[in-house]
Design an enzyme around this catalytic site. Structure first.
Site, PDB file in Angstrom:
ATOM      1  N   ARG A 256      -8.000  14.910   6.990  1.00 36.66           N
ATOM      2  CA  ARG A 256      -6.930  15.451   6.154  1.00 36.66           C
ATOM      3  C   ARG A 256      -7.537  15.774   4.796  1.00 36.66           C
ATOM      4  NH1 ARG A 256      -3.538  10.991   4.144  1.00 36.66           N
ATOM      5  NH2 ARG A 256      -4.575  11.582   2.222  1.00 36.66           N
ATOM      6  N   HIS A 260      -1.579  13.230   1.625  1.00 39.12           N
ATOM      7  CA  HIS A 260      -0.707  12.960   2.780  1.00 39.12           C
ATOM      8  C   HIS A 260       0.504  13.906   2.749  1.00 39.12           C
ATOM      9  CE1 HIS A 260       1.769  10.961   5.719  1.00 39.12           C
ATOM     10  NE2 HIS A 260       2.702  10.793   4.806  1.00 39.12           N
ATOM     11  N   TYR A 269      -7.229   6.201  -3.369  1.00 37.30           N
ATOM     12  CA  TYR A 269      -7.717   5.354  -2.269  1.00 37.30           C
ATOM     13  C   TYR A 269      -8.905   5.923  -1.499  1.00 37.30           C
ATOM     14  CZ  TYR A 269      -4.479   8.429   0.282  1.00 37.30           C
ATOM     15  OH  TYR A 269      -3.822   9.514   0.780  1.00 37.30           O
TER      16      TYR A 269
HETATM   17  C1  LIG Z   1       8.712   4.534  11.938  1.00 36.09           C
HETATM   18  C2  LIG Z   1       8.169   4.957  10.617  1.00 36.09           C
HETATM   19  N1  LIG Z   1       7.489   4.083   9.852  1.00 36.09           N
HETATM   20  C3  LIG Z   1       6.982   4.468   8.675  1.00 36.09           C
HETATM   21  C4  LIG Z   1       7.129   5.757   8.217  1.00 36.09           C
HETATM   22  C5  LIG Z   1       6.527   6.195   6.884  1.00 36.09           C
HETATM   23  N2  LIG Z   1       5.363   7.073   7.140  1.00 36.09           N
HETATM   24  C6  LIG Z   1       5.460   8.407   7.010  1.00 36.09           C
HETATM   25  S1  LIG Z   1       4.010   9.181   7.358  1.00 36.09           S
HETATM   26  C7  LIG Z   1       3.229   7.709   7.688  1.00 36.09           C
HETATM   27  C8  LIG Z   1       1.789   7.677   8.096  1.00 36.09           C
HETATM   28  C9  LIG Z   1       1.488   8.366   9.399  1.00 36.09           C
HETATM   29  O1  LIG Z   1       0.106   8.459   9.616  1.00 36.09           O
HETATM   30  P1  LIG Z   1      -0.503   9.202  10.867  1.00 36.09           P
HETATM   31  O2  LIG Z   1       0.211   8.786  12.099  1.00 36.09           O
HETATM   32  O3  LIG Z   1      -1.971   8.996  10.832  1.00 36.09           O
HETATM   33  O4  LIG Z   1      -0.132  10.739  10.626  1.00 36.09           O
HETATM   34  P2  LIG Z   1      -0.636  11.736   9.449  1.00 36.09           P
HETATM   35  O5  LIG Z   1       0.413  11.694   8.387  1.00 36.09           O
HETATM   36  O6  LIG Z   1      -1.963  11.265   8.989  1.00 36.09           O
HETATM   37  O7  LIG Z   1      -0.683  13.099  10.059  1.00 36.09           O
HETATM   38  C10 LIG Z   1       4.114   6.642   7.507  1.00 36.09           C
HETATM   39  C11 LIG Z   1       3.748   5.220   7.687  1.00 36.09           C
HETATM   40  C12 LIG Z   1       7.856   6.649   9.045  1.00 36.09           C
HETATM   41  N3  LIG Z   1       8.044   7.939   8.693  1.00 36.09           N
HETATM   42  N4  LIG Z   1       8.343   6.241  10.247  1.00 36.09           N
END
Ligand SMILES: Cc1ncc(C[n+]2csc(CCOP(=O)(O)OP(=O)(O)O)c2C)c(N)n1
Ligand SMILES: [Mg+2]
Length: 362
Positions: A256, A260, A269
């Site tokens: 990425r 985020h 970080y």
């Molecule tokens: C069930 C749930 N827990 C927490 C969140 C908060 N949250 C939003 S994005 C994220 C991280 C996701 O990381 P990843 O699966 O690696 O996807 P990326 O954003 O890197 O594409 C979190 C914890 C959420 N949206 N849904």
């Protein structure tokens, strides 16, 4: 699995450890088409980030750096295949032929989605991490029950998720259900190394693709910054699924490059040298190097693609600025296909509440 090096050199074919041989056979026109997709998808994404910075969108989740993983897998889908995205799959959405303005209504907060999942075979964006893998598994089990697998024109399903999502219960349950029911599904994990600020080492002690073995289906790791390789592995996994051979886990190893979302500051970080190292593996630069070295594209073509991208981004901007604010009460439309007494009561309550401001100075 890699078919195009960061320097833009082609690898003819790769044999994976399970004996599968991967190769692609594109015409010059198709190679140029993939390059065009990558450039357009990046440009539209950059425009959306700029719109958020100017206060025109509430938030934006950029795909910067993940263009090859999305265009490669998106172009590997056949028309009958169904995709279940997260909130970052703007490149797959583009490949499905959906107008790129569609997700911007959601991120501007003026509508709740926009496209018909059945028309485009692309489900709604899902913010709840990992939830769409269960929806996709259920859909894929339905495809089996409808008898739509087992032939060349059988249907397959693809579920997108991230490295962070791989640690969610939902995703592990989806793996189990799809394995034991031999569902026609491809689990496409974009390992972009982070779940917001949490690095990969907080999700797993082994490479993610190796998890598949424990659930009883094949796993493959592909260079997620290589559009040719992601196309090849996704096409093969989808074809296996449509022929009744069950699920596959693909780990697209990528990065990425941006934040985020626009609410995040990644400098808090991760270190700059890590980002620079990944810049050298840029998914678009390597295709451009390949096209130029092979004489498939000249400066005129490259300039024409840049100009098209610029024009499409401008058009996107103009249309976002023209989006009307919705009438507040439309929030209650489309909750149920045939309405419901509870929703009707909530609409009436809200209407009275809004009317109470009539003539007020607030
Ligand atoms: C069930 C749930 N827990 C927490 C969140 C908060 N949250 C939003 S994005 C994220 C991280 C996701 O990381 P990843 O699966 O690696 O996807 P990326 O954003 O890197 O594409 C979190 C914890 C959420 N949206 N849904
Ligand atoms: Mg991630």
């Amino acid at each position: 699995m890699q078919l195009l090096t960061p320097e833009g050199d082609r690898i003819d074919k790769v044999t994976w450890s399970d004996g599968t041989e991967y190769r692609v056979d594109f015409t010059d026109e198709e190679y140029r088409g993939l390059y065009r997709d990558l450039v357009l998808v990046r440009k539209l994404d950059a425009e959306a980030t700029a719109l958020q910075r100017q206060g025109e969108l509430g938030i934006w989740a950029s795909l910067l750096g993940q263009e090859a993983a999305q265009v490669g897998s998106g172009r590997a889908l056949r028309p009958q295949d169904m995709a279940f995205p997260t909130y970052r799959e703007h490149g797959v959405l583009y490949c499905r032929g959906i107008d790129p303005i569609m997700p911007l209504g959601l991120f501007r907060g003026v509508d709740l989605g926009g496209w018909d999942p059945n028309e485009f075979k692309f489900n709604m964006y899902t913010i709840v991490i990992g939830a769409q893998t269960l929806h996709a598994t259920g859909y894929a089990m339905g495809v089996n029950m409808d008898g739509k697998t087992g032939t060349d024109d059988g249907e397959a399903v693809i579920a997108y998720f991230g490295d962070g999502a791989s640690a969610q219960g939902d995703v592990n349950e989806a793996f189990i259900w799809s394995a034991v029911f031999n569902a026609p599904i491809v689990f496409f994990c974009q390992n972009n190394q982070y779940a917001i600020s949490e690095p990969l080492e907080r999700q797993t002690r082994i490479p993610l693709y190796q998890r598949a073995a424990g659930f009883g289906f094949p796993g493959v790791r592909v260079d997620g910054n290589d559009v040719l390789a992601t196309y090849a592995v996704t096409r093969a996994a989808l074809d296996n699924a449509r022929h009744g051979q069950g699920p596959t886990l693909i780990e697209a190893y990528t990065y990425r490059m941006g934040a985020h979302t626009t609410t995040d500051d990644p400098t808090r970080y991760r270190i700059a040298s890590e980002v620079e190292a990944w810049q050298a593996k840029d998914p678009i630069a390597r295709v451009r190097a390949f096209l130029t070295k092979q004489g498939i594209a000249d400066d005129t073509f490259l300039a024409e693609v840049e100009e098209q991208a610029k024009q499409e981004a401008l058009r996107l901007r103009e249309r976002v600025l023209e989006m009307p604010d919705p009438e507040p009460l439309t929030l209650f439309d489309h909750v149920f296909p045939n309405g419901s007494p509870e929703v009707d009561a909530q609409r009436e309550f809200t209407a009275r509440y809004l009317d109470s401001f009539e003539g007020s100075v607030h």
